[in-house]
Every structure is written in structure tokens, then in C-alpha cells.
Design an enzyme around this catalytic site. Structure first.
Site, mmCIF file in Angstrom:
data_model
loop_
_atom_site.group_PDB
_atom_site.id
_atom_site.type_symbol
_atom_site.label_atom_id
_atom_site.label_comp_id
_atom_site.label_asym_id
_atom_site.label_seq_id
_atom_site.Cartn_x
_atom_site.Cartn_y
_atom_site.Cartn_z
ATOM 1 N N GLU A 162 3.868 7.811 8.639
ATOM 2 C CA GLU A 162 3.796 6.903 9.778
ATOM 3 C C GLU A 162 5.187 6.365 10.086
ATOM 4 O O GLU A 162 6.147 6.568 9.326
ATOM 5 C CB GLU A 162 2.824 5.756 9.501
ATOM 6 C CG GLU A 162 3.183 4.880 8.316
ATOM 7 C CD GLU A 162 2.062 3.923 7.944
ATOM 8 O OE1 GLU A 162 0.890 4.214 8.224
ATOM 9 O OE2 GLU A 162 2.377 2.870 7.362
ATOM 10 N N HIS B 77 0.399 5.836 0.997
ATOM 11 C CA HIS B 77 -0.425 6.944 1.480
ATOM 12 C C HIS B 77 -0.008 8.241 0.783
ATOM 13 O O HIS B 77 1.174 8.434 0.472
ATOM 14 C CB HIS B 77 -0.262 7.119 2.994
ATOM 15 C CG HIS B 77 -0.427 5.868 3.779
ATOM 16 N ND1 HIS B 77 -1.599 5.150 3.803
ATOM 17 C CD2 HIS B 77 0.446 5.184 4.570
ATOM 18 C CE1 HIS B 77 -1.448 4.090 4.581
ATOM 19 N NE2 HIS B 77 -0.215 4.094 5.053
ATOM 20 N N HIS C 134 4.857 0.375 0.750
ATOM 21 C CA HIS C 134 5.307 -0.394 1.897
ATOM 22 C C HIS C 134 4.386 -1.575 2.199
ATOM 23 O O HIS C 134 3.235 -1.621 1.760
ATOM 24 C CB HIS C 134 5.418 0.496 3.136
ATOM 25 C CG HIS C 134 4.129 1.158 3.521
ATOM 26 N ND1 HIS C 134 3.697 2.340 2.966
ATOM 27 C CD2 HIS C 134 3.171 0.812 4.423
ATOM 28 C CE1 HIS C 134 2.541 2.697 3.500
ATOM 29 N NE2 HIS C 134 2.205 1.768 4.400
ATOM 30 N N GLN D 83 0.824 -1.211 0.000
ATOM 31 C CA GLN D 83 0.000 0.000 0.000
ATOM 32 C C GLN D 83 0.854 1.255 0.000
ATOM 33 O O GLN D 83 2.087 1.204 0.099
ATOM 34 C CB GLN D 83 -0.923 -0.004 1.221
ATOM 35 C CG GLN D 83 -0.192 -0.122 2.542
ATOM 36 C CD GLN D 83 -1.130 -0.251 3.720
ATOM 37 O OE1 GLN D 83 -1.133 0.613 4.603
ATOM 38 N NE2 GLN D 83 -1.904 -1.319 3.762
ATOM 39 N N ARG E 245 -4.553 0.794 -1.471
ATOM 40 C CA ARG E 245 -4.082 -0.591 -1.493
ATOM 41 C C ARG E 245 -3.715 -0.981 -2.927
ATOM 42 O O ARG E 245 -4.527 -0.861 -3.841
ATOM 43 C CB ARG E 245 -5.189 -1.503 -0.934
ATOM 44 C CG ARG E 245 -4.712 -2.859 -0.479
ATOM 45 C CD ARG E 245 -5.851 -3.656 0.157
ATOM 46 N NE ARG E 245 -6.313 -3.061 1.399
ATOM 47 C CZ ARG E 245 -7.545 -2.648 1.620
ATOM 48 N NH1 ARG E 245 -8.473 -2.757 0.678
ATOM 49 N NH2 ARG E 245 -7.872 -2.139 2.783
#
Length: 267
Positions: A77, A60, A135, A58, A155
Site C-alpha cells: 500500500e 501485511h 507500520h 500492523q 494487528r
């Protein structure tokens, strides 16, 4: 305040969690979340993750890309590895730069795993995952994830599980290249350390009362994740497997001499 613990079922989770969660479940629990009461929206979100299978591949979006779809900011993150089986790996970026067309074709044909750069991991490893980094997390890993609190994940590949994919959106925001290892480190278990600074949020490991690595200026949100022992946050005892939140660093009492992760927003 102490945040409310929530067990989240995932197809890649585990049926047995560490003892500090005092949880028994016949379902596979993949994540433990910490939720604030209604009316309180933390800028950061803390999770524990436990994997028995591979998570989806996935990505972001960053701030600019997220705002285009009506969200306040993107999603960065980081992962602090609590435990890892001997052959455990993380997927971080690609082995080499590829085109968006090649990435999409590999995802459709189920060949994208061969493009991913799978890196071995062990207890005490730390990785910052900037927005745009492709990642994935492999099986046999327990970790703490700290992320900006926004619900947006594209995803790319999910190993045949019947969940929605977002290929076009993912390719539009992904960095189609390798992962910069300057974002990773090995964290000594017996000493305080600065894990992440200069990002949209900061993260520290604090052992005992040795908090000199923390800069207390500016932040209006602190989240405390005891790994061993406990801390007191505004009079509330927060133990291992729990999470506390407060507006000022001075609200945190470290005198119990435990080991904690402390996250704060960046001004």
C-alpha cells in the site's frame, strides 16, 4: 465508471470530514472507501483516512505468504498525505533490528511503541509501504491510501482496544528492521510527478493536462482520484472526494485542469 462511496466508522476516526464529502455523521468516520458494483473486482482499492487517534500497529504479508493462507496475493500500500497537524507522525518500521521474541514481548507488555520509528509528516509527503513493513498512522492526519485489493491485516498492538490481535502471524511475515526512506518523497503541489513505479502498482500526481510522466502501456485498470477540480472518465464527471475506474488510460479526460492522483496496475 464512478465507484460508490462508503463511509466506514472507526474508533480512531473523526466526526467532521472535509466539505468535499458532503457528509454529516454523529459517528466517528475513519475511512471513506470506493466500492465497485457486484461482479466487478478491482485489483486496487482506494481509501481516504482521517485520524483523531492512533491506528493499530500492523503488518501485511507478501505474495508468497498470502498464498499460503489461500489468498491470491499479498498487500502493498501507499499513503499520500493531504493534511497533517504540526506534531503528526507515522510509524514506519523499527528503530533498529530486533528478534521476533523481543517484538512479541514488547507488544504484550505495551512497550512496542518505543521500538517503532515515528517519523514526522506534512502535507504532500508520500510513502510506499511494501508488504512486511510494520507500520502505524498517528492522530491528526488526513491521507489517501492506495492498496492492492485484498483483505489481510495482522494487528500487532491496538492500545488496549477490544479487537483481535495476530501476534504469531504478524511476526512470521514482518521485516524486523528499519524502513528504507527510498520509498518516501516530498511531492510538489504544483507539478505532475511519478510517485510510485516498479511496484505491483503505480501512482502518479497529475496537475492539469500534464501527463507525460505516465506510461500508458499494459495496464488494464486505472483508478482516478481527483484532489482538486474534476476529471471525466468514460463520460462520467468525477469530482474531488470521488473515485473513477476504467480499463484504458484513453478513457480519462483531464481537460478540466484539476489535480488528481492516478493509480494503475502493473503488468
Amino acid at each position: 465508471m464512478k465507484l460508490k462511496q462508503k463511509l466506514v466508522e472507526k474508533p480512531w476516526g473523526k466526526e467532521v470530514l472535509p466539505e468535499m464529502f458532503h457528509a454529516k455523521s454523529e459517528k466517528k468516520i475513519g475511512e471513506v472507501w470506493f466500492e465497485a458494483p457486484k461482479g466487478v473486482t478491482p485489483q486496487l482499492m482506494v481509501k481516504y483516512l482521517f485520524t483523531s487517534e492512533k491506528l493499530s500497529i500492523q503488518v501485511h504479508p507478501n505474495d508468497r505468504q498470502a498464498r499460503r493462507v489461500g489468498l491470491p496475493h499479498g498487500k502493498d500500500e501507499c499513503w499520500f498525505i493531504l493534511d497533517a497537524e504540526p506534531d503528526a507522525v507515522l510509524g514506519l518500521g523499527l528503530k533498529k533490528k530486533v528478534s521476533g521474541t523481543k517484538l512479541k514481548t514488547a507488544a504484550i507488555l505495551g512497550e512496542i511503541e518505543d521500538l517503532m520509528d515515528w517519523k514526522p509528516v506534512k502535507k504532500g509527503d508520500f510513502f510506499y509501504i511494501p508488504a512486511g513493513t510494520i507500520h502505524a498512522i498517528g492522530p491528526g492526519i488526513s491521507l489517501v491510501e492506495v492498496q492492492r485489493n485484498v483483505d489481510i491485516t495482522y494487528r500487532i498492538y491496538d492500545y488496549g482496544r477490544p479487537r483481535e490481535l495476530h501476534l504469531e502471524e504478524a511476526i512470521a511475515v514482518a521485516k524486523l528492521t528499519d524502513y528504507d526512506m527510498k520509498y518516501s518523497s516530498e511531492v510538489p503541489a504544483d507539478m505532475s510527478a511519478s510517485l510510485l513505479v516498479g511496484a505491483p502498482f503505480e501512482l502518479f500526481q497529475i496537475v492539469g493536462t500534464d501527463d507525460e510522466v505516465i506510461s500508458q502501456t499494459g495496464s488494464k485498470e486505472w483508478q482516478i482520484i481527483p484532489l482538486e477540480g474534476s476529471v471525466t472518465v468514460r463520460g462520467k464527471l468525477i469530482g474531488a472526494g470521488e473515485c473513477g475506474i476504467c480499463p484504458r488510460y484513453s478513457d480519462i479526460d483531464l481537460s478540466q485542469n484539476g489535480t488528481s492522483l492516478i493509480a494503475c496496475t502493473k503488468t
